[in-house]
Enzyme design. Structure first.
Site, short mmCIF file in Angstrom:
data_model
loop_
_atom_site.label_atom_id
_atom_site.label_comp_id
_atom_site.label_asym_id
_atom_site.label_seq_id
_atom_site.Cartn_x
_atom_site.Cartn_y
_atom_site.Cartn_z
N ARG A 1 0.82 -1.23 0.00
CA ARG A 1 0.00 0.00 0.00
C ARG A 1 0.84 1.27 0.00
O ARG A 1 0.39 2.33 0.44
CB ARG A 1 -0.96 0.04 1.19
CG ARG A 1 -2.00 -1.06 1.17
CD ARG A 1 -3.21 -0.71 2.03
NE ARG A 1 -4.03 -1.89 2.22
CZ ARG A 1 -3.90 -2.73 3.24
NH1 ARG A 1 -3.00 -2.51 4.17
NH2 ARG A 1 -4.69 -3.78 3.34
N LYS B 1 2.09 11.30 -11.60
CA LYS B 1 1.40 10.29 -12.40
C LYS B 1 2.27 9.05 -12.51
O LYS B 1 3.41 9.12 -12.97
CB LYS B 1 1.09 10.82 -13.79
CG LYS B 1 -0.05 11.80 -13.82
CD LYS B 1 -0.48 12.07 -15.25
CE LYS B 1 -1.66 13.01 -15.29
NZ LYS B 1 -2.10 13.28 -16.67
N GLU C 1 8.07 18.45 -25.61
CA GLU C 1 7.39 18.79 -24.36
C GLU C 1 7.89 20.13 -23.80
O GLU C 1 7.12 20.91 -23.23
CB GLU C 1 7.57 17.69 -23.30
CG GLU C 1 6.87 16.38 -23.61
CD GLU C 1 5.36 16.38 -23.32
OE1 GLU C 1 4.86 17.32 -22.67
OE2 GLU C 1 4.67 15.45 -23.78
N LYS D 1 5.28 23.24 -15.05
CA LYS D 1 4.39 22.12 -14.76
C LYS D 1 4.00 22.12 -13.27
O LYS D 1 2.84 21.89 -12.93
CB LYS D 1 5.06 20.79 -15.13
CG LYS D 1 4.12 19.62 -14.92
CD LYS D 1 4.51 18.35 -15.64
CE LYS D 1 3.45 17.28 -15.38
NZ LYS D 1 3.80 16.00 -15.96
N GLU E 1 -6.31 16.85 -11.70
CA GLU E 1 -6.66 17.03 -13.10
C GLU E 1 -8.13 17.35 -13.32
O GLU E 1 -8.79 16.77 -14.16
CB GLU E 1 -6.28 15.77 -13.89
CG GLU E 1 -5.99 16.07 -15.34
CD GLU E 1 -5.22 14.96 -16.02
OE1 GLU E 1 -5.18 13.85 -15.50
OE2 GLU E 1 -4.63 15.23 -17.07
N ARG F 1 -4.95 21.68 -14.97
CA ARG F 1 -3.96 20.67 -15.36
C ARG F 1 -4.18 20.14 -16.77
O ARG F 1 -3.25 19.68 -17.42
CB ARG F 1 -3.99 19.51 -14.35
CG ARG F 1 -2.86 18.53 -14.56
CD ARG F 1 -2.68 17.65 -13.35
NE ARG F 1 -1.63 16.67 -13.57
CZ ARG F 1 -1.10 15.94 -12.61
NH1 ARG F 1 -1.50 16.07 -11.38
NH2 ARG F 1 -0.15 15.07 -12.89
N ASN G 1 -2.21 18.97 -21.54
CA ASN G 1 -2.53 18.04 -22.63
C ASN G 1 -2.51 18.70 -24.00
O ASN G 1 -2.87 18.07 -25.00
CB ASN G 1 -3.91 17.42 -22.39
CG ASN G 1 -3.88 16.40 -21.27
OD1 ASN G 1 -2.86 15.73 -21.08
ND2 ASN G 1 -4.94 16.31 -20.52
N HIS H 1 -1.76 16.81 -27.08
CA HIS H 1 -1.79 15.39 -26.71
C HIS H 1 -3.05 14.67 -27.17
O HIS H 1 -3.04 13.46 -27.30
CB HIS H 1 -1.63 15.22 -25.19
CG HIS H 1 -0.21 15.38 -24.75
ND1 HIS H 1 0.49 16.57 -24.89
CD2 HIS H 1 0.67 14.50 -24.19
CE1 HIS H 1 1.71 16.41 -24.41
NE2 HIS H 1 1.86 15.17 -23.98
N HIS I 1 -1.72 11.63 -28.89
CA HIS I 1 -1.92 10.27 -28.38
C HIS I 1 -2.58 9.38 -29.43
O HIS I 1 -2.24 8.22 -29.57
CB HIS I 1 -2.80 10.29 -27.13
CG HIS I 1 -2.02 10.49 -25.87
ND1 HIS I 1 -2.59 10.96 -24.72
CD2 HIS I 1 -0.71 10.28 -25.58
CE1 HIS I 1 -1.67 11.04 -23.79
NE2 HIS I 1 -0.52 10.63 -24.27
N HIS J 1 7.30 9.68 -28.54
CA HIS J 1 6.20 10.43 -27.92
C HIS J 1 6.26 11.92 -28.25
O HIS J 1 5.26 12.51 -28.69
CB HIS J 1 6.22 10.23 -26.40
CG HIS J 1 5.19 11.02 -25.66
ND1 HIS J 1 3.85 10.72 -25.70
CD2 HIS J 1 5.29 12.15 -24.90
CE1 HIS J 1 3.18 11.60 -24.99
NE2 HIS J 1 4.03 12.48 -24.48
#
Lengths: 367, 367
Positions: free
Chosen positions: B123, B145, B187, B229, B239, B243, B247, B250, B254, B266
């Site tokens: 945990r 993330k 990025e 960021k 998010e 936030r 993206n 993206h 993506h 990427h």
């Protein structure tokens, strides 16, 4: 008689525990969570699902955008990453996105797994709990522990993750076997022993009502249990100190559980573990002989085991060494110096644990 | 020239990002985390591991109780629950408990997986990041993330979980291929476009120094990227709103990545996606033609692709529909109205996305 409790984090209410007789008010509680535009997925297992899925699904369908049901085979053996993967796949197929929600319907296994899936699907979606066993109602309703077993180790993989609501219907306890119900009483009694003398004596005085499933008594003991756990957890979210007290009876209990897995229920193992911990507390000079006897007597009054002759002391001792309660090589053992007051003792030696184990294996209850 | 940045949660510092030339100061940073009584496990993959494991292991051994190395096969295809299970098993075998710590050594795949394992083993145990790719340094250092791919879906399974330290050595960028390095610049440029006009023009002016790996310029752009960021994430941890600006590029990126997976990095997909998002912003009347051209020119200056003829527009559109950025059936598209200022637009239609996709597939860069 309905009861409610608010659970906090950083002084904000994060969710409520609602204790009702039946599911009549589930709809109004769900509506508070604004589910009309959300998909819901009931997660349940074969045994509990057979009893409740139909009723709960009907209620959910009246509130939510769409309702699905994921049923896995009942049993702790299915509390693993394979079941979790099946559930991920099911949610992907049903196009669940971040706004959708899971509904755990069942006992501890269901709650732990559903919570873990909710914690990790898309990095976290909402979930609510409808715990149907006494153990889940008084133990899993508070604390945010979610997880699955891995490679034979209990709850080795998991996360801390909070539900949005816990809805308890005391009527569900009547569909448990008597033995399952009494097993849950092991955890209830624990709260009295570690934190609340008055509650301990309430349990002694009202044993008949409780064992007869009288609603008012059940609501009360569930509320007090959840509230005690809530107070402990809120003061210590990540199990650094105070929260360890909840492990009273669990150090030995878990080790016993590991070896008598198929035979004994969790609360029964904890009961034996508490008997051992009471003896150890007495043996170390913390607890009076009279108080130790009162603890053994209350467990016995609820038909819980306080000894277990099939324990291999050496194996249990070795298992204790790999327990999660080990920290940096030291065992944290929870002891008591009176009924209602517990503390962490890092001085407990292996030989003292061994004595406690011999006490509970050898039935030397007269000591 | 060393730089540091503190990342906060609820106004408390939760960890620091340290940007150095090399690993000389890693030991002193580790000692601040009181690792002398803790076991550490370096998690790395075959490619990065071959270059750095020896050096890092030596440093860790000087600070920690014991140091282990877990190496998995390089590649996004191994960013899955099978690798995570192997890592759980490794940690169990080495008796890792709650006080021990993981050390992610590598690019984004390594950081995401190590973080996810740390989030879920027992945990949650501590972890630190030593990101060795530019993309990981400017993207994964902030935001918590973690995750793995599941069943072909990127980051479908994951958790929000924070490291205890991010240690960046800019020298590691020299061991990347030029193409990998420039992909990371995609990025970096994004931060200029969405939030920081001045930084956008810094990148234009100092392109030669950056492309020649001059330390001062590298430290600066990494710091500004992480700081941008950080500001966005700190105002919006889960998010919900702000936030989402990260993206930018993206949504299309993506979707492109999904179909040209083996071919494009990427940052390259994001670059094409940003070209598309710039066109869409222009097409909707938000952005001037001149600003759109400046964006295309800067991406081109860093040798990043701004078009891709192999896109099947219909497939990409369909893929966009199952993107995580969908919420309750609506797409959240990030647009800009000037360089350095972005916002969420929920009014973007499928046909507007289709136009943007045709723009980037048909090489109509003269528009």
């Amino acid at each position: 008689m309905s009861e409610r409790l608010a659970v906090h984090e950083n002084h904000n209410i994060i969710y409520e525990i609602v204790i009702e007789k039946d599911f009549e008010n589930l709809k109004s509680e769900l509506n508070k969570l604004k589910v009309s535009e959300r998909k819901l997925c009931i997660v349940t297992e074969t045994t509990v699902g057979a009893i409740y899925t139909r009723e709960i699904k009907k209620i959910l369908e009246e509130c939510a955008k769409e309702t699905f049901v994921f049923t896995f085979e009942a049993g702790e053996k299915n509390k693993n990453l394979y079941t979790i993967k099946d559930l991920y796949t099911f949610l992907i197929e049903k196009h669940f996105d971040r706004r959708d929600m899971l509904v755990a319907l069942g006992g501890g296994v269901t709650g732990d797994m559903t919570g873990y899936c909710a914690a990790t699907y898309l990095r976290g979606i909402d979930f609510i709990q409808i715990p149907t066993s006494l153990l889940a109602q008084v133990d899993s309703s508070v604390g945010g522990k979610t997880g699955v077993d891995f490679d034979g180790y209990k709850n080795m993989v998991g996360a801390f993750y909070q539900p949005k609501l816990v809805y308890i219907a005391t009527d569900t306890l009547k569909t448990l076997t008597k033995r399952e119900f009494l097993s849950g009483m092991g955890e209830v009694i624990k709260y009295g022993i570690i934190k609340d003398k008055e509650f301990f004596y309430y349990l002694k005085k009202h044993a008949d009502e409780i064992k007869n499933y009288e609603e008012q008594a059940l609501s009360y003991i569930i509320k007090v249990s959840c509230d005690t756990k809530r107070k402990v957890v809120e003061s210590d979210f990540k199990e650094q100190g105070e929260r360890a007290l909840l492990n009273f009876g669990h150090t030995l209990g878990h080790a016993i559980e590991k070896y008598l897995y198929m035979d004994m229920l969790h609360g029964e193992c904890v009961s034996v573990g508490m008997a051992g911990a009471a003896f150890l507390s007495y043996d170390k000079g913390y607890l009076s002989e009279h108080a130790k006897k009162e603890i053994i007597d209350l467990l016995t009054l609820y038909e819980l085991p306080v000894s277990e002759s099939r324990i291999y002391v050496e194996k249990v001792l070795a298992a204790t060494g790999s327990d999660k309660k080990m920290e940096g090589g030291k065992i944290k053992f929870i002891v008591i110096d009176e009924i209602g007051h517990s503390f962490i003792d890092k001085s407990v030696s292996l030989s003292e644990m061994e004595s406690a184990l011999y006490y509970i294996t050898e039935n030397r209850m007269e000591i």
